[in-house]
Design an enzyme around this catalytic site. Structure first.
Site, mmCIF file in Angstrom:
data_model
loop_
_atom_site.group_PDB
_atom_site.id
_atom_site.type_symbol
_atom_site.label_atom_id
_atom_site.label_comp_id
_atom_site.label_asym_id
_atom_site.label_seq_id
_atom_site.Cartn_x
_atom_site.Cartn_y
_atom_site.Cartn_z
ATOM 1 N N LYS A 163 0.834 -1.215 0.000
ATOM 2 C CA LYS A 163 0.000 0.000 0.000
ATOM 3 C C LYS A 163 0.865 1.258 0.000
ATOM 4 O O LYS A 163 0.652 2.177 -0.784
ATOM 5 C CB LYS A 163 -0.922 0.004 1.235
ATOM 6 C CG LYS A 163 -1.973 -1.090 1.242
ATOM 7 C CD LYS A 163 -2.955 -0.917 2.386
ATOM 8 C CE LYS A 163 -2.332 -1.066 3.749
ATOM 9 N NZ LYS A 163 -1.817 -2.406 4.043
ATOM 10 N N GLU A 189 1.147 6.268 11.777
ATOM 11 C CA GLU A 189 2.294 5.725 11.046
ATOM 12 C C GLU A 189 3.425 5.372 11.995
ATOM 13 O O GLU A 189 3.606 6.005 13.032
ATOM 14 C CB GLU A 189 2.823 6.776 10.061
ATOM 15 C CG GLU A 189 2.005 6.919 8.815
ATOM 16 C CD GLU A 189 2.238 5.759 7.871
ATOM 17 O OE1 GLU A 189 3.178 5.813 7.072
ATOM 18 O OE2 GLU A 189 1.485 4.782 7.951
ATOM 19 N N ARG A 190 4.216 4.397 11.596
ATOM 20 C CA ARG A 190 5.468 4.142 12.311
ATOM 21 C C ARG A 190 6.429 5.275 11.962
ATOM 22 O O ARG A 190 6.480 5.716 10.809
ATOM 23 C CB ARG A 190 6.081 2.809 11.876
ATOM 24 C CG ARG A 190 5.177 1.615 12.138
ATOM 25 C CD ARG A 190 5.696 0.373 11.420
ATOM 26 N NE ARG A 190 4.770 -0.745 11.568
ATOM 27 C CZ ARG A 190 3.717 -0.949 10.773
ATOM 28 N NH1 ARG A 190 3.467 -0.104 9.773
ATOM 29 N NH2 ARG A 190 2.916 -1.976 10.966
#
Length: 464
Positions: A163, A189-190
């Protein structure tokens, strides 16, 4: 706070209770409005957003920052406005958090225009109703699931099917083809992904046309829940004031739903099906309905949607589906076969793929491609049991065409050049359609399948 607050001021209240990120505050003089920003703690470092009124004097808010150091009886200041973020061309090439503060270690953005993150959606009378296809330069998407200019496209898939890579490629192609502005919104998000994406943007030369907004995974749920609204406010400036087209990329809309679920649980609301918040549909609609096109410009959105346990009946996936004009389903099976982008051509689709919008030729080619690939899918079990030799001549032709189409719909990406050592390719829609048409006319029947794998235009296929 830098100096003690006068508790007799009408805009100052006191903390009654703190439960994780949920803070109850008593304002004896004047009650703050819903969504007002409150400040507390040393140097006003703790930011609270009013969520509900509990009585004529007490509000309940959700903290957008950690609440360490906050105690019962602490003074809380009503700032008298909603959470605001900066807008303007000065944002290009920069990275922000939900408060509009820069997180790229460059100079701060101060002064200028700041806008509330809570904006009404554009009235129906001011929206454009002309449906146009938004070309991405990615063959599989443009042919089988074209995006709508000013519409919303979803990238559905489990973990690790590509993705984020596809989103990075879309940013690259939008800046190159449409000279538009890209706004990347990372929800949950990381920090590693954000840092890698920032460097990839800089190396690809597209950072100067991109704004990045992050609500990272380790931040409180309130911050992750509001970062999408902050990014939309920035996007609306470029559409309405700068009169430019904007590509808004959200990675990942499921994390927005997840943050809303955490906020809902903290607020003590009774959960609905599968533990999701009872306000799930409303919260998604508040965000999605602000994404549209007007006479001045369009916000086209592509949203990654993590599908829990690859279950497409999950409420998070089904509620998101309702807002999308195109949906791209990424398949783990195709990724394992090395067919990138790993888009499932039979499950993916678009409301744009109708003759009045896409045109008769595009519609018929896409239908024929889908029919050929569906026929191959049905024959796979027979091939596995009896072998290709047992098929009829017509079925064999279907298999040969389908396998060549599958390989032609793969494409080397600019964003993966460093990993694959293959130069990225951007293919116009007309070229992609011509390639599919020629394969279905058996012009490439005597070419090996591998000659069509990871190429751009069909002319790049070479005979052995």
């Amino acid at each position: 706070m830098s100096e003690p607050l006068d508790r007799d001021r009408t805009d100052v209240g006191t903390v009654l209770s703190i439960r994780g990120s949920v803070v109850d505050v008593r304002f004896p003089h004047r009650l703050p409005s819903i969504n007002h920003q409150l400040a507390a703690g040393p140097e006003s470092s703790i930011v609270i957003e009013v969520v509900t009124h509990l009585s004529s004097e007490i509000v309940r808010g959700i903290a957008l920052t950690p609440t360490h150091g906050l105690a019962r009886g602490s003074p809380v200041l009503d700032l008298g406005h909603h959470l605001k973020v900066p807008v303007g061309k000065r944002l290009l090439g920069r990275m922000f958090n939900v408060f509009g503060a820069v997180i790229d270690e460059k100079e701060e953005i101060l002064g200028g225009e700041w806008r509330s993150i809570h904006q009404p959606s554009v009235p129906l009378t001011q929206r454009t109703v002309v449906s146009e296809i938004f070309e991405t330069g990615i063959k599989a998407i443009d042919v089988l699931a074209p995006l709508e200019r000013g519409g919303k496209g979803g990238l559905f898939g489990g973990a690790g099917v590509g993705k984020t890579v596809l989103i990075t490629e879309l940013i690259h192609n939008t800046v190159g083809r449409h000279q538009g502005i890209s706004i990347f919104c990372g929800i949950g998000e990381r920090c590693r992904e954000g840092e890698e994406l920032y460097r990839a943007m800089a190396e690809a030369g597209v950072l100067e046309s991109t704004v990045m907004v992050f609500g990272q995974m380790n931040e409180p749920p309130g911050a992750r829940f509001r970062v999408g609204h902050a990014a939309l406010t920035m996007a609306e400036y470029f559409r309405d004031d700068a009169r430019q087209d904007v590509l808004l990329l959200i990675d990942n809309i499921f994390r927005f739903i997840q943050a809303g679920s955490e906020v809902s649980g903290l607020m003590g609301l009774v959960p609905s099906r599968l533990g999701y918040q009872p306000t799930l549909a409303t919260e998604i609609a508040e965000l999605e309905e602000r994404i549209c096109s007007t006479a001045s410009g369009a916000i086209t959105s592509v949203q990654a949607v993590y599908v829990p346990a690859d279950d497409f009946t999950d409420p998070a996936a089904t509620h998101t589906f309702a807002h999308l004009s195109s949906f791209i389903v990424l398949s783990r099976k195709r990724a394992s076969e090395g067919l990138y982008p790993a888009m499932d051509p039979l499950q993916s689709g678009s409301k744009m793929l109708v003759p009045p919008i896409a045109g008769e030729r595009h519609y018929h080619i896409a239908q024929e491609v889908r029919r050929t690939l569906a026929g191959y899918e049905e024959l796979k079990d027979i091939i596995a049991m009896l072998g290709l030799e047992e098929l009829s001549q017509e079925d064999r032709r279907t298999v040969f065409r389908a396998r060549r189409l599958e390989r032609f719909l793969t494409q080397p990406f600019f964003s993966t050049e460093q990993f694959t050592s293959q130069a990225g390719k951007m293919v116009p829609l007309a070229e992609a359609l011509a390639g599919c048409e020629r394969i279905m006319n058996d012009e490439f029947a005597d070419y090996p399948e591998s000659s069509l794998y990871m190429i751009g235009k069909i002319e790049e296929a070479k005979k052995p």
